[in-house]
Structures are given as structure tokens and as C-alpha cells.
Scaffold this motif. Sequence first.
Motif, short mmCIF file in Angstrom:
data_model
loop_
_atom_site.label_atom_id
_atom_site.label_comp_id
_atom_site.label_asym_id
_atom_site.label_seq_id
_atom_site.Cartn_x
_atom_site.Cartn_y
_atom_site.Cartn_z
N UNK A 1 0.82 -1.21 0.00
CA UNK A 1 0.00 0.00 0.00
C UNK A 1 0.85 1.26 0.00
N UNK A 2 1.92 1.23 0.78
CA UNK A 2 2.81 2.40 0.81
C UNK A 2 3.52 2.58 -0.52
N UNK A 3 3.91 1.47 -1.14
CA UNK A 3 4.56 1.53 -2.44
C UNK A 3 3.62 2.09 -3.49
N UNK A 4 2.37 1.65 -3.48
CA UNK A 4 1.40 2.14 -4.46
C UNK A 4 1.12 3.63 -4.26
N UNK A 5 1.08 4.07 -3.01
CA UNK A 5 0.88 5.50 -2.74
C UNK A 5 2.05 6.32 -3.28
N UNK A 6 3.27 5.85 -3.03
CA UNK A 6 4.46 6.54 -3.51
C UNK A 6 4.50 6.54 -5.04
N UNK A 7 4.20 5.41 -5.64
CA UNK A 7 4.18 5.31 -7.10
C UNK A 7 3.12 6.23 -7.71
N UNK A 8 1.99 6.34 -7.05
CA UNK A 8 0.95 7.24 -7.56
C UNK A 8 1.44 8.67 -7.59
N UNK A 9 2.20 9.06 -6.58
CA UNK A 9 2.75 10.42 -6.54
C UNK A 9 3.77 10.63 -7.66
N UNK A 10 4.69 9.69 -7.80
CA UNK A 10 5.74 9.81 -8.82
C UNK A 10 5.14 9.82 -10.22
N UNK A 11 4.25 8.88 -10.49
CA UNK A 11 3.69 8.77 -11.83
C UNK A 11 2.66 9.85 -12.13
N UNK A 12 2.07 10.42 -11.08
CA UNK A 12 1.20 11.57 -11.29
C UNK A 12 1.99 12.74 -11.85
N UNK A 13 3.20 12.94 -11.34
CA UNK A 13 4.07 14.01 -11.85
C UNK A 13 4.55 13.72 -13.27
N UNK A 14 4.51 12.46 -13.67
CA UNK A 14 4.95 12.07 -15.01
C UNK A 14 3.80 12.08 -16.03
N UNK A 15 2.60 12.40 -15.56
CA UNK A 15 1.47 12.52 -16.47
C UNK A 15 0.67 11.26 -16.70
N UNK A 16 0.88 10.21 -15.87
CA UNK A 16 0.18 8.95 -16.08
C UNK A 16 -1.25 8.94 -15.51
#
Length: 230
Positions: free
Chosen positions: A148-163
Motif C-alpha cells: 500500500x505504501x509503495x502504491x501510494x508513492x508510485x501514484x505520486x511519482x507517476x502523477x508528476x509524469x502525467x500517467x
Amino acid sequence: MTSDSAIGAVAALDDELRRGMYRFIRVAGRPVTRDEAAEHVGISRKLAAFHLDKLIDAGLLQARYEQVGGVRRVGRAPKVYEPTEIEVNVSIPERRHEVLAEILMGAILGATKGETARDTAARVATDRGTALGEATRDHLRPGRLGAERALTLLSSVLGEQGFEPTRTAPGCVRLRNCPFHPLAAQAPDLVCALNHAYLSGLLTGLQATTVSAVLAPHPGECCVELRRAT
């Protein structure tokens, strides 16, 4: 420049006076004083200062104090303005074609004997994603990442990448936007494979072993889905 910053820069240029001064400064090929910018668009020095500061805040101009014209004046040197080196691109939904271009360029420059072009591109995409993951981990120092923590972090990173990541179910994140469209629509096998390699590399760099990047194409969305690893 982030998408929000790019939108801010475009908004700053919505004013006709600012556009006029910005164009004048870009083509001048030298530092431009406030008086010159004001005279070019026909406004007062004080009003020009206001608009020039807005262009600086938007990241389009930079300023410093410098003697100009080869004449040294008494007192403080005048403030001069020059364009920055940023490029402003706004796309809604967001596109990141430069990422794909850099991966393909890296594949051309980094090809090794006995490796196919597609394999080289996949390796470069993986390495690029891994580098992003490592840089993010070094910056945030998140420690051990549960799913869950990994998915939250990934959502933040990939949100900045436009995904445009979206939680669709427990332990699952869909990427609603493909930053590589419409190229992905023209060559889906190639582009989706590189995207999958890029995102898999990101997981490796983050040490997010509790999450997997899975090819799961949906019409109008990214081809990859992030799921809790089983």
C-alpha cells in the motif's frame, strides 16, 4: 518544467504587453533594460517592472544588474533581463514524447553486438526507469515499502509524469493516461513494451518488490497496471 509550471508560464503570456516584451527580449540577443522593454511596448517604466516581474515568476525571464552599452554610469548598474533556457510545452492530457525519444536515442547510441534494436531499447527503458526509482528513493528515503505504501508513492511519482494514476481496487492502481499517445496507438507492441520496461525499472529502483507492473491494456488508457505482487 512541470505541467503546472508550464500552464503558469502560458498564463503569464496571456497578457499582450507581456507577450510583446517577452518576444522583444528573446530576439534582442543581449541583456535588455527595463527602460528598453517599456519603450518597446509603449508603457511606463513602473508598469513594465510589474509585468517583467511576472515573467520572472513564471520562469520565462531571468534578471541581474549589469552595465550595458559599454558606458559605465554612476551608481548602481541597471537591472537587465534575458530569457531563460526553459521550453514550455502544454498538452492536456499530458504527453511525454521526449521520454520515448530519449529512450530510442539511447538505444541507437548504446547498441551492443548481438543485441537486437528492440532488446537494446527495452534495456535503456529499464535503466531509465531504474534511475528514476533510485533518485526518488535517495530523495525520500522511504525505508521498506509494503504494497500500500509503495502504491501510494508510485501514484505520486507517476502523477508528476502525467500517467494520471487512479486506485481502482485494493492493491491496484490504473494509469488512466498514456503519456506516449498517439505514438503508442501507431506501434503498440513496441511502445507498450518500452513503457512496461520503464515502469518495471522504476519498481526496481524504488525497491518496491511488493508491487508488480502488469501489461493490461484498456482503450484510451496506459497499457500498464500496478498491482500488489502475489
